[in-house]
Write a protein that holds these residues in place. Sequence first.
Motif, PDB file in Angstrom:
ATOM      1  N   CYS A  45       0.865  -1.177   0.000  1.00  0.00           N
ATOM      2  CA  CYS A  45       0.000   0.000   0.000  1.00  0.00           C
ATOM      3  C   CYS A  45       0.908   1.234   0.000  1.00  0.00           C
ATOM      4  O   CYS A  45       1.637   1.439   0.960  1.00  0.00           O
ATOM      5  N   PRO A  46       0.947   1.985  -1.086  1.00  0.00           N
ATOM      6  CA  PRO A  46       1.972   3.013  -1.220  1.00  0.00           C
ATOM      7  C   PRO A  46       1.564   4.395  -0.715  1.00  0.00           C
ATOM      8  O   PRO A  46       2.365   5.298  -0.669  1.00  0.00           O
ATOM      9  N   ASP A  47       0.319   4.529  -0.328  1.00  0.00           N
ATOM     10  CA  ASP A  47      -0.201   5.872  -0.103  1.00  0.00           C
ATOM     11  C   ASP A  47      -0.650   6.032   1.348  1.00  0.00           C
ATOM     12  O   ASP A  47      -0.003   6.708   2.155  1.00  0.00           O
ATOM     13  N   ILE A  91      -1.542   4.593 -13.612  1.00  0.00           N
ATOM     14  CA  ILE A  91      -2.278   5.726 -13.053  1.00  0.00           C
ATOM     15  C   ILE A  91      -3.355   5.139 -12.135  1.00  0.00           C
ATOM     16  O   ILE A  91      -4.154   4.312 -12.569  1.00  0.00           O
ATOM     17  N   HIS A  92      -3.344   5.550 -10.876  1.00  0.00           N
ATOM     18  CA  HIS A  92      -4.301   5.033  -9.898  1.00  0.00           C
ATOM     19  C   HIS A  92      -5.065   6.165  -9.236  1.00  0.00           C
ATOM     20  O   HIS A  92      -4.597   7.292  -9.190  1.00  0.00           O
ATOM     21  N   ILE A  93      -6.213   5.800  -8.689  1.00  0.00           N
ATOM     22  CA  ILE A  93      -6.939   6.767  -7.871  1.00  0.00           C
ATOM     23  C   ILE A  93      -7.357   6.088  -6.562  1.00  0.00           C
ATOM     24  O   ILE A  93      -7.850   4.965  -6.558  1.00  0.00           O
ATOM     25  N   MET A 138      -5.418  10.936  -6.824  1.00  0.00           N
ATOM     26  CA  MET A 138      -4.727  10.262  -7.916  1.00  0.00           C
ATOM     27  C   MET A 138      -3.233  10.166  -7.622  1.00  0.00           C
ATOM     28  O   MET A 138      -2.668  11.031  -6.972  1.00  0.00           O
ATOM     29  N   HIS A 139      -2.637   9.095  -8.094  1.00  0.00           N
ATOM     30  CA  HIS A 139      -1.191   8.952  -7.980  1.00  0.00           C
ATOM     31  C   HIS A 139      -0.670   8.061  -9.099  1.00  0.00           C
ATOM     32  O   HIS A 139      -1.437   7.337  -9.723  1.00  0.00           O
ATOM     33  N   VAL A 140       0.601   8.177  -9.362  1.00  0.00           N
ATOM     34  CA  VAL A 140       1.236   7.240 -10.275  1.00  0.00           C
ATOM     35  C   VAL A 140       1.766   6.124  -9.390  1.00  0.00           C
ATOM     36  O   VAL A 140       2.604   6.329  -8.541  1.00  0.00           O
TER      37      VAL A 140
HETATM   38 CU   LIG Z   1      -2.056   2.832  -6.363  1.00  0.00          CU
END
Ligand SMILES: [Cu+2]
Lengths: 193, 141
Positions: free
Chosen positions: A69-71, B66-68, B99-101
């Motif tokens: 989980c990167p975020d 590309i993720h959200i 959003m993130h890469v």
């Molecule tokens: Cu992601």
Amino acid sequence: MRILKLVIISLLLTTILSCEKKEKFNGTLYDKPAPEFCLKSWKEGKEEKLCLSDFKDKVVLIFFGYTHCPDVCPAALQVLAKTLELTPERDRKKIQVLFITVDPERDTPEISQRYAEYFHKSFIGLSGSSEDIKRIAKDYMVYYSKTESDSKGGYLVDHTALIYLIHKGKLKLIYPSVRQKPDLIAEDLKKLL
Amino acid sequence: MGFVLLIFTILSLSFSQPNIVIEDLWVREVPPVSTMSAAFLKIKNTGDEEDYLIKVESEIAEIAEIHISSVKEGIIRMRRVKEVIIPPGQTVTFKPMGMHVMLINLKKTLREGEKVKLKFVFRKSGSIIAEGTVRKGRSVR
Ligand SMILES: [Cu+2]
């Protein structure tokens, strides 16, 4: 004389009110017995059983996440590391942060530990069997679900990202999944320690 | 009539186009044991036509997507997005909990302060290479 009475009453009132204020927390007050659990930790190169009851004398902060989980997960563990930094050094020993993976398939006790301790050397990372994790998650109202997506990075995990505060055997406070603030958690810890 | 159309085409070709600028690119430092990270940035379109981010590539990861992320009733979800529209005159921000890469299967450990290059591919503007910094990220979301 009447004025004196008024002064005394108002003084009493402010004392009572300020006493009540002391019980106010930034986290959501839950105040129910904390379900016991035992999982696998990684200590000095081998797996070791570790239970919540091993930390009876401490305030325990628990975060459920996963290392892919990167975020959200790094952010939450950073919040907890910052919370420790904001706590006076003599009190830090009385706090234990536990990171429990909800992805035991990929996160072994070793991976969980190495992930957790990166944020703060005192953090403990835990894993266990899928059944154990499932049961503990249920006890702590943690939702998690593997989703097969078209991401090439394998499956993703939908999950709640609450922070749990356990004090004297009670699940005392819960912090929401978003907008977790280290100063607010540190403030609550100060009241409890 | 044909002449007018021709003029119109020339005008639109020369004037109506997106102009993409990438700013504030940063990649989150993650524990060495983790193989995933995320990149955040701002995509500005100072042109007068929309463009679409369709692909991201990076030397630091095997895959970039590309993720959200979204949160609903306390549950955090992450999904892949095929493309992102960048409307004219607007800025699209990739930020934590949005959003993130997604950088999947990192090829090396990222350390705070390191410079990282990412290639962004737009449907109309083509490839844009941007440089960013590895950061621990904001502790407050
Ligand atoms: Cu992601």
